[in-house]
Design a protein around this motif. Structure first.
Motif, PDB file in Angstrom:
ATOM      1  N   ILE A   1       8.184  19.296  41.776  1.00 35.57           N
ATOM      2  CA  ILE A   1       6.677  18.667  42.498  1.00 35.57           C
ATOM      3  C   ILE A   1       5.957  17.533  43.566  1.00 35.57           C
ATOM      4  O   ILE A   1       5.584  17.478  43.852  1.00 35.57           O
ATOM      5  CB  ILE A   1       6.853  17.398  40.635  1.00 35.57           C
ATOM      6  N   GLU A   2       7.342  17.399  44.194  1.00 37.11           N
ATOM      7  CA  GLU A   2       7.182  17.284  45.205  1.00 37.11           C
ATOM      8  C   GLU A   2       6.459  17.710  46.829  1.00 37.11           C
ATOM      9  O   GLU A   2       5.344  17.291  47.085  1.00 37.11           O
ATOM     10  CB  GLU A   2       8.363  16.680  45.912  1.00 37.11           C
ATOM     11  N   ASP A   3       6.707  19.268  46.727  1.00 33.26           N
ATOM     12  CA  ASP A   3       5.745  19.852  47.402  1.00 33.26           C
ATOM     13  C   ASP A   3       4.265  20.145  46.870  1.00 33.26           C
ATOM     14  O   ASP A   3       3.820  20.093  47.476  1.00 33.26           O
ATOM     15  CB  ASP A   3       6.352  21.673  46.709  1.00 33.26           C
ATOM     16  N   GLN A   4       4.348  20.296  45.468  1.00 28.62           N
ATOM     17  CA  GLN A   4       2.825  20.161  44.745  1.00 28.62           C
ATOM     18  C   GLN A   4       1.932  18.932  45.382  1.00 28.62           C
ATOM     19  O   GLN A   4       0.685  18.839  45.929  1.00 28.62           O
ATOM     20  CB  GLN A   4       2.490  20.345  43.072  1.00 28.62           C
ATOM     21  N   ILE A   5       2.574  18.015  45.888  1.00 24.84           N
ATOM     22  CA  ILE A   5       1.738  16.697  45.780  1.00 24.84           C
ATOM     23  C   ILE A   5       1.596  16.293  47.602  1.00 24.84           C
ATOM     24  O   ILE A   5       0.781  16.428  47.753  1.00 24.84           O
ATOM     25  CB  ILE A   5       3.522  15.005  45.482  1.00 24.84           C
ATOM     26  N   ARG A   6       2.916  17.093  48.164  1.00 22.97           N
ATOM     27  CA  ARG A   6       2.904  17.132  49.429  1.00 22.97           C
ATOM     28  C   ARG A   6       2.074  17.973  50.001  1.00 22.97           C
ATOM     29  O   ARG A   6       0.564  17.691  50.703  1.00 22.97           O
ATOM     30  CB  ARG A   6       4.715  17.867  50.101  1.00 22.97           C
ATOM     31  N   ILE A   7       1.607  18.646  49.016  1.00 19.51           N
ATOM     32  CA  ILE A   7      -0.123  19.985  49.050  1.00 19.51           C
ATOM     33  C   ILE A   7      -1.395  19.443  49.490  1.00 19.51           C
ATOM     34  O   ILE A   7      -2.224  19.494  50.170  1.00 19.51           O
ATOM     35  CB  ILE A   7       0.144  21.212  48.409  1.00 19.51           C
ATOM     36  N   CYS A   8      -1.266  18.687  47.993  1.00 23.79           N
ATOM     37  CA  CYS A   8      -2.423  18.000  47.827  1.00 23.79           C
ATOM     38  C   CYS A   8      -2.695  16.793  48.744  1.00 23.79           C
ATOM     39  O   CYS A   8      -3.878  16.427  48.966  1.00 23.79           O
ATOM     40  CB  CYS A   8      -2.246  17.032  45.881  1.00 23.79           C
ATOM     41  N   ARG A   9      -1.353  16.314  48.890  1.00 25.21           N
ATOM     42  CA  ARG A   9      -2.136  14.899  49.990  1.00 25.21           C
ATOM     43  C   ARG A   9      -2.268  15.743  51.606  1.00 25.21           C
ATOM     44  O   ARG A   9      -3.511  15.123  52.000  1.00 25.21           O
ATOM     45  CB  ARG A   9      -0.650  14.124  50.597  1.00 25.21           C
ATOM     46  N   GLU A  10      -2.042  16.980  51.904  1.00 24.61           N
ATOM     47  CA  GLU A  10      -2.672  17.483  53.045  1.00 24.61           C
ATOM     48  C   GLU A  10      -3.867  17.983  52.852  1.00 24.61           C
ATOM     49  O   GLU A  10      -4.337  17.427  53.312  1.00 24.61           O
ATOM     50  CB  GLU A  10      -1.471  18.247  53.288  1.00 24.61           C
ATOM     51  N   ARG A  11      -4.446  18.112  51.533  1.00 20.03           N
ATOM     52  CA  ARG A  11      -5.720  18.598  51.093  1.00 20.03           C
ATOM     53  C   ARG A  11      -6.469  17.264  51.611  1.00 20.03           C
ATOM     54  O   ARG A  11      -7.427  17.552  52.349  1.00 20.03           O
ATOM     55  CB  ARG A  11      -5.541  18.652  49.841  1.00 20.03           C
ATOM     56  N   ALA A  12      -5.695  16.183  50.568  1.00 21.87           N
ATOM     57  CA  ALA A  12      -6.763  14.731  50.952  1.00 21.87           C
ATOM     58  C   ALA A  12      -7.515  14.340  52.476  1.00 21.87           C
ATOM     59  O   ALA A  12      -8.144  13.500  52.802  1.00 21.87           O
ATOM     60  CB  ALA A  12      -5.843  13.363  49.892  1.00 21.87           C
ATOM     61  N   LEU A  13      -5.785  14.429  53.329  1.00 16.50           N
ATOM     62  CA  LEU A  13      -6.244  14.250  54.688  1.00 16.50           C
ATOM     63  C   LEU A  13      -7.253  14.853  55.353  1.00 16.50           C
ATOM     64  O   LEU A  13      -7.863  14.410  56.263  1.00 16.50           O
ATOM     65  CB  LEU A  13      -4.826  14.165  55.446  1.00 16.50           C
ATOM     66  N   ARG A  14      -7.125  16.509  54.710  1.00 18.72           N
ATOM     67  CA  ARG A  14      -8.265  17.094  55.532  1.00 18.72           C
ATOM     68  C   ARG A  14      -9.843  16.541  55.612  1.00 18.72           C
ATOM     69  O   ARG A  14     -10.228  16.688  55.921  1.00 18.72           O
ATOM     70  CB  ARG A  14      -8.003  18.497  55.285  1.00 18.72           C
ATOM     71  N   GLN A  15      -9.649  15.992  54.221  1.00 16.15           N
ATOM     72  CA  GLN A  15     -10.446  15.585  53.814  1.00 16.15           C
ATOM     73  C   GLN A  15     -11.371  14.974  53.606  1.00 16.15           C
ATOM     74  O   GLN A  15     -12.817  14.138  53.796  1.00 16.15           O
ATOM     75  CB  GLN A  15     -10.674  16.288  51.734  1.00 16.15           C
ATOM     76  N   GLY A  16     -10.436  13.751  54.021  1.00 16.07           N
ATOM     77  CA  GLY A  16     -11.136  12.530  54.726  1.00 16.07           C
ATOM     78  C   GLY A  16     -10.593  11.165  53.029  1.00 16.07           C
ATOM     79  O   GLY A  16     -11.123  10.631  53.372  1.00 16.07           O
ATOM     80  N   TRP A  17      -9.656  12.043  52.563  1.00 15.08           N
ATOM     81  CA  TRP A  17     -10.025  11.326  51.557  1.00 15.08           C
ATOM     82  C   TRP A  17      -9.446  10.677  51.245  1.00 15.08           C
ATOM     83  O   TRP A  17      -8.105  10.537  51.251  1.00 15.08           O
ATOM     84  CB  TRP A  17      -9.779  12.110  49.798  1.00 15.08           C
ATOM     85  N   LYS A  18      -8.995   8.920  50.193  1.00 18.34           N
ATOM     86  CA  LYS A  18      -8.188   8.115  49.901  1.00 18.34           C
ATOM     87  C   LYS A  18      -7.703   8.488  48.647  1.00 18.34           C
ATOM     88  O   LYS A  18      -8.100   9.120  47.968  1.00 18.34           O
ATOM     89  CB  LYS A  18      -8.316   6.726  50.014  1.00 18.34           C
ATOM     90  N   VAL A  19      -5.550   8.937  48.819  1.00 18.72           N
ATOM     91  CA  VAL A  19      -4.969   8.739  47.620  1.00 18.72           C
ATOM     92  C   VAL A  19      -5.232   7.545  46.690  1.00 18.72           C
ATOM     93  O   VAL A  19      -4.196   6.743  46.763  1.00 18.72           O
ATOM     94  CB  VAL A  19      -3.915   9.626  47.784  1.00 18.72           C
ATOM     95  N   ALA A  20      -5.498   7.523  46.075  1.00 25.25           N
ATOM     96  CA  ALA A  20      -5.643   6.665  45.143  1.00 25.25           C
ATOM     97  C   ALA A  20      -4.726   6.254  44.292  1.00 25.25           C
ATOM     98  O   ALA A  20      -3.997   5.217  43.378  1.00 25.25           O
ATOM     99  CB  ALA A  20      -6.639   6.391  43.793  1.00 25.25           C
ATOM    100  N   GLY A  21      -3.622   7.745  43.703  1.00 21.46           N
ATOM    101  CA  GLY A  21      -2.393   7.818  42.576  1.00 21.46           C
ATOM    102  C   GLY A  21      -2.237   8.796  42.770  1.00 21.46           C
ATOM    103  O   GLY A  21      -2.390  10.137  42.956  1.00 21.46           O
ATOM    104  N   CYS A  22      -0.791   8.941  42.424  1.00 20.93           N
ATOM    105  CA  CYS A  22       0.101  10.326  42.379  1.00 20.93           C
ATOM    106  C   CYS A  22       0.131  10.097  40.546  1.00 20.93           C
ATOM    107  O   CYS A  22       1.381   9.177  40.043  1.00 20.93           O
ATOM    108  CB  CYS A  22       0.914  10.333  42.843  1.00 20.93           C
ATOM    109  N   TYR A  23       0.326  11.435  39.815  1.00 21.58           N
ATOM    110  CA  TYR A  23       0.637  11.383  38.214  1.00 21.58           C
ATOM    111  C   TYR A  23       1.362  12.620  38.673  1.00 21.58           C
ATOM    112  O   TYR A  23       1.173  13.469  39.189  1.00 21.58           O
ATOM    113  CB  TYR A  23      -0.510  11.272  37.541  1.00 21.58           C
ATOM    114  N   LYS A  24       2.280  12.479  37.612  1.00 15.10           N
ATOM    115  CA  LYS A  24       3.234  13.689  37.402  1.00 15.10           C
ATOM    116  C   LYS A  24       3.665  13.455  35.841  1.00 15.10           C
ATOM    117  O   LYS A  24       4.436  12.712  35.655  1.00 15.10           O
ATOM    118  CB  LYS A  24       4.168  13.902  38.257  1.00 15.10           C
ATOM    119  N   ASP A  25       3.826  15.084  35.225  1.00 14.67           N
ATOM    120  CA  ASP A  25       5.306  15.527  34.424  1.00 14.67           C
ATOM    121  C   ASP A  25       5.995  16.431  34.266  1.00 14.67           C
ATOM    122  O   ASP A  25       6.029  17.238  34.890  1.00 14.67           O
ATOM    123  CB  ASP A  25       4.308  15.830  33.466  1.00 14.67           C
TER     124      ASP A  25
END
Length: 83
Positions: free
Chosen positions: A19-43
């Motif tokens: 889960i933490e690896d998936q979140i890291r990958i997504c945060r990196e993508r958001a940073l590259r795109q200039g998107w603000k991460v408004a929340g993380c959801y996990k199961d």
């Protein structure tokens, strides 16, 4: 753009660090795109075959319906759903 990150792993035999690896990958993508991460959801240790019993995806859907987020990021489409 307000992004939500969703991460999931499906079985007890997989590592919780997945889960933490998936979140890291997504945060990196958001940073590259200039998107603000408004929340993380996990199961954790939850099948993607159904939306029932997945508190993280249910919270994500509520926030999406309320307009709190603009886009959902997941490491792979099968993290959201099997079908």
């Amino acid at each position: 753009m307000r992004a939500a990150i969703y991460a999931r792993y499906s079985s007890d035999q997989q590592s919780a660090s997945s889960i933490e690896d998936q979140i890291r990958i997504c945060r990196e993508r958001a940073l590259r795109q200039g998107w603000k991460v408004a929340g993380c959801y996990k199961d954790a240790a939850t099948s993607g075959a159904s939306m029932v019993g997945r508190a993280g995806i249910q919270a994500l859907l509520r926030d999406a319906q309320s307009g709190a987020i603009d886009i959902v990021l997941a490491e792979a489409l099968d993290r959201l759903s099997r079908d």
